[in-house]
Motif scaffolding. Structure first.
Motif, PDB file in Angstrom:
ATOM      1  N   LEU A  68       0.853  -1.191   0.000  1.00 41.80           N
ATOM      2  CA  LEU A  68       0.000   0.000   0.000  1.00 41.80           C
ATOM      3  C   LEU A  68       0.888   1.241   0.000  1.00 41.80           C
ATOM      4  O   LEU A  68       1.793   1.355   0.834  1.00 41.80           O
ATOM      5  N   TYR A 126      -1.539   9.774   8.445  1.00 45.72           N
ATOM      6  CA  TYR A 126      -2.655   8.984   7.952  1.00 45.72           C
ATOM      7  C   TYR A 126      -2.116   7.721   7.274  1.00 45.72           C
ATOM      8  O   TYR A 126      -1.230   7.798   6.418  1.00 45.72           O
ATOM      9  N   MET A 149     -10.911  -2.014   2.912  1.00 48.92           N
ATOM     10  CA  MET A 149      -9.771  -1.120   3.094  1.00 48.92           C
ATOM     11  C   MET A 149     -10.186   0.022   4.005  1.00 48.92           C
ATOM     12  O   MET A 149     -11.373   0.357   4.108  1.00 48.92           O
ATOM     13  N   GLU A 151       0.636   5.392   0.065  1.00 52.56           N
ATOM     14  CA  GLU A 151      -0.198   6.583   0.210  1.00 52.56           C
ATOM     15  C   GLU A 151       0.476   7.797  -0.418  1.00 52.56           C
ATOM     16  O   GLU A 151       1.700   7.859  -0.522  1.00 52.56           O
ATOM     17  N   TRP A 187      -8.729   3.739   6.411  1.00 51.58           N
ATOM     18  CA  TRP A 187      -7.745   4.761   6.767  1.00 51.58           C
ATOM     19  C   TRP A 187      -7.729   4.902   8.283  1.00 51.58           C
ATOM     20  O   TRP A 187      -8.787   5.011   8.923  1.00 51.58           O
ATOM     21  N   VAL A 201     -14.709   8.606   1.978  1.00 52.09           N
ATOM     22  CA  VAL A 201     -13.836   7.558   1.460  1.00 52.09           C
ATOM     23  C   VAL A 201     -14.477   6.967   0.209  1.00 52.09           C
ATOM     24  O   VAL A 201     -15.695   6.795   0.141  1.00 52.09           O
ATOM     25  N   CYS A 258      -2.998   4.106   5.225  1.00 57.85           N
ATOM     26  CA  CYS A 258      -3.908   3.277   4.440  1.00 57.85           C
ATOM     27  C   CYS A 258      -3.743   1.833   4.897  1.00 57.85           C
ATOM     28  O   CYS A 258      -2.611   1.381   5.150  1.00 57.85           O
ATOM     29  N   THR A 259      -4.848   1.127   5.000  1.00 60.83           N
ATOM     30  CA  THR A 259      -4.800  -0.267   5.439  1.00 60.83           C
ATOM     31  C   THR A 259      -5.687  -1.139   4.561  1.00 60.83           C
ATOM     32  O   THR A 259      -6.610  -0.646   3.905  1.00 60.83           O
ATOM     33  N   ARG A 298     -13.404   4.408  -3.586  1.00 58.06           N
ATOM     34  CA  ARG A 298     -12.415   3.522  -4.189  1.00 58.06           C
ATOM     35  C   ARG A 298     -12.704   3.339  -5.667  1.00 58.06           C
ATOM     36  O   ARG A 298     -13.850   3.421  -6.115  1.00 58.06           O
ATOM     37  N   CYS A 301      -4.382   6.058  -2.078  1.00 55.27           N
ATOM     38  CA  CYS A 301      -3.664   4.848  -1.666  1.00 55.27           C
ATOM     39  C   CYS A 301      -3.777   3.831  -2.791  1.00 55.27           C
ATOM     40  O   CYS A 301      -4.878   3.398  -3.130  1.00 55.27           O
TER      41      CYS A 301
END
Length: 119
Positions: A4, A93, A34, A6, A36, A69, A95-96, A71, A22
């Motif tokens: 990932l 911050y 996903m 960012e 944040w 958010v 991203c996950t 995507r 991300c």
């Protein structure tokens, strides 16, 4: 493995906006959600927002109505649009990507991007 990366952090004044991006690569289909997170100096890491593969979103109370958010599955990219920024939004911050089974469990983390809100 999922990687990932960012981007989009920076320094802005209160009331301004930023958009974080991300980009995910690797075995992204091993994850179905996903999110944040953010971490301010001296504070615990907080969940900001999550989004599923089908677009269902969830937000932390402190950002509801200000952050969005989204995507783009074709680009393997997740975005965090941050409006009406406040000094208390200052944080790194992250991203996950992870799984959801009643609660969100992040597995993979980006390196983080700094957001500073100051006049």
């Amino acid at each position: 493995q999922v990687q990932l990366v960012e981007s989009g952090g920076g320094l802005v004044q209160p009331g301004e906006s930023l958009r974080l991006s991300c980009v995910a690569s690797g075995n992204i289909f091993s994850t179905n959600i996903m999110g944040w997170y953010r971490q301010a100096p001296g504070k615990e890491r907080d969940l900001v927002a999550t989004i599923t593969r089908t677009g269902t979103t969830n937000y932390g109370d402190s950002v509801k109505g200000r952050f969005t958010v989204s995507r783009d599955n074709a680009k393997n990219t997740v975005y965090l649009q941050m409006n009406s920024l406040k000094p208390e939004d200052t944080a790194v911050y992250y991203c996950t990507a992870g799984t959801f089974s009643g609660t969100y469990s992040p597995i993979y983390w980006g390196q983080g991007t700094q957001v500073t809100v100051s006049s």
